[in-house]
Design a protein around this motif. Structure first.
Motif, PDB file in Angstrom:
ATOM      1  N   HIS A 199       2.298   1.966  -3.264  1.00  0.00           N
ATOM      2  CA  HIS A 199       1.270   2.161  -4.293  1.00  0.00           C
ATOM      3  C   HIS A 199       1.320   1.062  -5.360  1.00  0.00           C
ATOM      4  O   HIS A 199       1.259   1.339  -6.563  1.00  0.00           O
ATOM      5  CB  HIS A 199       1.404   3.548  -4.941  1.00  0.00           C
ATOM      6  N   LYS A 200       1.455  -0.181  -4.891  1.00  0.00           N
ATOM      7  CA  LYS A 200       1.498  -1.320  -5.789  1.00  0.00           C
ATOM      8  C   LYS A 200       0.125  -1.969  -5.912  1.00  0.00           C
ATOM      9  O   LYS A 200      -0.705  -1.903  -5.001  1.00  0.00           O
ATOM     10  CB  LYS A 200       2.511  -2.355  -5.285  1.00  0.00           C
ATOM     11  N   LYS A 201      -0.103  -2.612  -7.045  1.00  0.00           N
ATOM     12  CA  LYS A 201      -1.380  -3.270  -7.305  1.00  0.00           C
ATOM     13  C   LYS A 201      -1.402  -4.626  -6.610  1.00  0.00           C
ATOM     14  O   LYS A 201      -0.517  -5.459  -6.819  1.00  0.00           O
ATOM     15  CB  LYS A 201      -1.569  -3.459  -8.807  1.00  0.00           C
TER      16      LYS A 201
ATOM     17  N   GLN B  47       0.827  -1.204   0.000  1.00  0.00           N
ATOM     18  CA  GLN B  47       0.000   0.000   0.000  1.00  0.00           C
ATOM     19  C   GLN B  47       0.866   1.262   0.000  1.00  0.00           C
ATOM     20  O   GLN B  47       0.616   2.203  -0.759  1.00  0.00           O
ATOM     21  CB  GLN B  47      -0.917  -0.005   1.217  1.00  0.00           C
ATOM     22  N   LYS B  48       1.876   1.259   0.831  1.00  0.00           N
ATOM     23  CA  LYS B  48       2.754   2.424   0.934  1.00  0.00           C
ATOM     24  C   LYS B  48       3.486   2.681  -0.378  1.00  0.00           C
ATOM     25  O   LYS B  48       3.722   3.846  -0.755  1.00  0.00           O
ATOM     26  CB  LYS B  48       3.761   2.212   2.064  1.00  0.00           C
TER      27      LYS B  48
END
Length: 683
Positions: free
Chosen positions: A629-631, A626-627
């Motif tokens: 910004h990955k899928k 999440q940090k």
């Protein structure tokens, strides 16, 4: 040729008067047992096998024949995955003699008949579908009709002799019984406060009386108990994780000379004349050989060996003159080497091999007079079945299938492979070929096994591989450095290389499959559980352009958290040996610390009650993704441990996996109208 004809032809060659197949009566009715004999749902040959067929667990396991050959003890699991029992059948009509119900999530382990009327068992706790049951260290006994139970060993101090057993603060393990069943079992003990002591007792299962056979001031030792009921050898891994062997001489334990016994000398049984021992032996740390040797480890006579892999899967004749007559190397499709072909049991074994082509035969146990033999069969496509043979009339009787809802004819072939890693080391593994599809340019899933140490992928039926292959995906499994089956040096070559050389071995396997045109280089995903979950994330970090997606199931993602989650000193010492303690090195090999380098979509799956890879491992990886910004996709399930156990949760996981794979590497290969006349030669 019919099954009965095959049996007759094979027997006519090696036996007289011949083998014959007799059908067993169906087991008595109960919810779990009724499911055992239910036929697989009828489906058209071109239709997909239902996901439920792969999500279900085998409901029976671990059968053991009584000394008189009249009864069978079997572990039976309820379909809910919570309740487990030990069921005793009368073999004459397969009626249920008794049922011992155990507490929730507790299963019987190491079931052992002490006599015709009493049997002992260990208790194990299930913490998820990926783990073997974790022993509670408690040993109980039950009589034949289930009317009486005894508490033989454990920290609860139950039973009639509890006042004298208050020192039993530790673990007990069933390790054997006398050659002739006389009511006694052998129990190895490790006390929590013993400060490095191992002991073994002979315990009367009915009367709960015990006497000490031997003890040694070294922790973690196993014992070889001779026909005289005395322990002659102690062996195992000490506190420094070194394998050691001792010989008892004049009531003293004398270390065996490493110059004589080499790096591994593990005695497993006495010879028929009681003057020598059979043992697994490795002089230099390479694959283990099966040998006959003097008690001190000298005068080795090699019975079976292989230059690439250790020898295992040893088949034994009946007691009391128990001898090994066959053994197989622990790689590829197991091929038994017949050591003593003229023995009666070897001739029976060879006849059964012809009767069950493309299956591995495993002799489980005999009646004490050798007249009845319980054996199992299994293959890459068949989860297995259990049979009884009368060794006098050679009549074979089928008892039950492990998973009767699986049709082996619809399962995938598992091809053994060998290839060179990028540093020249030869590695082995398996390709599971999706049935009915073309043999080239297939969408592929890399499936690294757990562990990582001493565990290995084998040729036998693999649920994950078969499920993925049934949907048109090629499945690659690699026995990377650290895997079992090739000796201690190969295991230790993977120490402190979790995120480096082990991952490179997996990556090299993928490149090999591409070079051989088995795999489509643009449609490759990696899916693994436990350490395999770690590898799923770590491999896409090490080779970002090789994969299109990753699925981590019950994985470990932060190596420092392993220490933070571990309170046991022995476990901490082990991880310091195999993983190291340098924080910078741990972070450099932790997927959650390297999330920025992940360039493919990720699917994280975890049980919230996982005690092996605690849930905070998954949370750490989720937060890192999440940090960065990955899928990614997320599936966390309450009341599931190290791997989902309930059929509903396993089914949902498989559905979501298929959707995830379809989204990022496309659907599985379609069934072709006509398959090639023959598959390509084994890679």
């Amino acid at each position: 040729m019919s099954f009965r004809t095959i049996l007759s032809v094979a027997a006519a060659t090696l036996l007289s008067p011949g083998l014959a197949l007799a059908a067993a009566p169906a087991p008595a009715s109960s919810a779990a047992v009724a499911a055992l004999v239910a036929p697989a749902p009828a489906t058209a040959s071109s239709s997909l096998i239902p996901i439920r067929a792969f999500a279900r667990h085998a409901l029976v396991s671990g059968p053991r024949l009584s000394p008189d050959g009249k009864h069978l003890a079997v572990r039976v699991d309820d379909v809910d995955g919570v309740h487990h029992s030990l069921v005793i059948y009368t073999l004459a009509d397969m009626s249920i003699k008794s049922v011992l119900n155990l507490p929730a999530y507790v299963v019987p382990t190491d079931v052992m008949w002490a006599s015709n009327d009493w049997l002992a068992l260990g208790e194990g706790k299930l913490f998820g579908s990926l783990d073997q049951p974790l022993s509670t260290g408690e040993i109980i006994a039950t009589n034949l009709d289930g009317s009486k139970q005894r508490y033989l060993y454990g920290f609860h101090n139950y039973g009639r002799r509890s006042a004298t057993r208050q020192a039993d603060h530790g673990f007990g393990y069933l390790v054997g019984r006398p050659d002739k069943a006389d009511g006694h079992v052998y129990v190895r003990s490790e006390l929590w406060d013993s400060h490095g002591r191992s002991a073994v007792y002979s315990i009367d299962a009915e009367h709960e009386t015990r006497h000490l056979i031997a003890d040694i001031d070294v922790p973690g030792m196993s014992f070889l108990i001779g026909p005289d009921g005395k322990a002659s050898h102690a062996y195992g891994t000490n506190d420094d994780f070194e394998f050691v062997s001792y010989l008892r001489h004049d009531d003293r334990w004398v270390p065996l000379d490493p110059k004589v016994v080499g790096k591994r000398f593990q005695p497993i049984a006495y010879t028929a004349d009681k003057k020598q021992v059979y043992a697994f032996w490795s002089k230099d740390g390479g694959p283990y050989k099966l040998v006959r040797a003097a008690a001190d480890g000298s005068e080795h006579n090699v019975l079976a060996w292989h230059p690439f892999a250790s020898v295992g899967d040893v088949q034994w004749t009946a007691r009391p003159d128990q001898q090994p007559f066959a053994a197989a190397p622990l790689f590829g499709k197991p091929t038994e080497h017949i050591i003593q072909p003229n023995l009666r049991d070897a001739r029976i074994y060879r006849a059964l091999q012809k009767a069950f082509p493309d299956h591995f035969i495993n002799f489980i146990n005999y009646s004490d007079d050798g007249g009845m033999l319980l054996f199992g069969t299994g293959s890459d496509r068949d989860p297995g079945a259990y049979y009884l043979i009368d060794t006098t009339t050679f009549k074979v009787r089928k008892l039950f299938d492990a998973e009767p809802w699986i049709d082996p004819a619809k399962m995938a072939q598992r091809l053994p492979i060998r290839f060179e890693a990028s540093d020249g080391t030869e590695l082995a593994g398996f390709l599971t070929m999706p049935p009915g599809r073309a043999k080239t340019n297939l969408p592929m899933v890399l499936l690294p096994h757990g562990g990582p140490y001493s565990i290995r992928d084998s040729w036998f039926y693999d649920t994950d591989a078969q499920f993925l292959a049934s949907r048109g995906y090629l499945v690659l499994q690699v026995n990377y450095r650290g895997s079992g089956g090739r000796g201690v040096d190969f295991i230790q070559s993977g120490y402190r290389k979790w995120g480096t050389r082990i991952q490179q071995d997996l990556i090299d396997g993928v490149k090999w499959a591409i070079d051989k045109h088995y795999a489509d280089p643009d449609r490759i995903c990696v899916y693994g559980a436990s350490f395999g979950g770690y590898s799923a994330l770590m491999s896409v970090i090490r080779a970002p352009k090789l994969f299109q997606c990753a699925i981590g199931y019950a994985g470990v993602y932060d190596l420092q958290l392993i220490y933070d989650n571990t309170e046991d000193k022995g476990a901490t010492s082990y991880f310091e040996t195999v993983l190291g303690r340098d924080r910078a090195e741990l972070d450099a090999n932790s997927p959650d610390k390297l999330a920025e380098k992940i360039t493919v979509p990720v699917f994280l799956v975890h049980g919230k009650d996982d005690h092996t890879a605690p849930f905070n491992q998954a949370e750490a990886m989720r937060d890192a993704l999440q940090k960065a910004h990955k899928k990614f996709e997320w599936m966390a399930v309450d009341k599931e441990g190290h791997g989902f156990y309930t059929e509903a949760h396993r089914t949902e996981l498989m559905k979501r996996m298929l959707a995830f794979l379809g989204k990022y590497i496309g659907p599985g290969a379609p069934v072709v109208a006509q398959q090639p006349a023959s598959p390509p030669a084994s890679p």
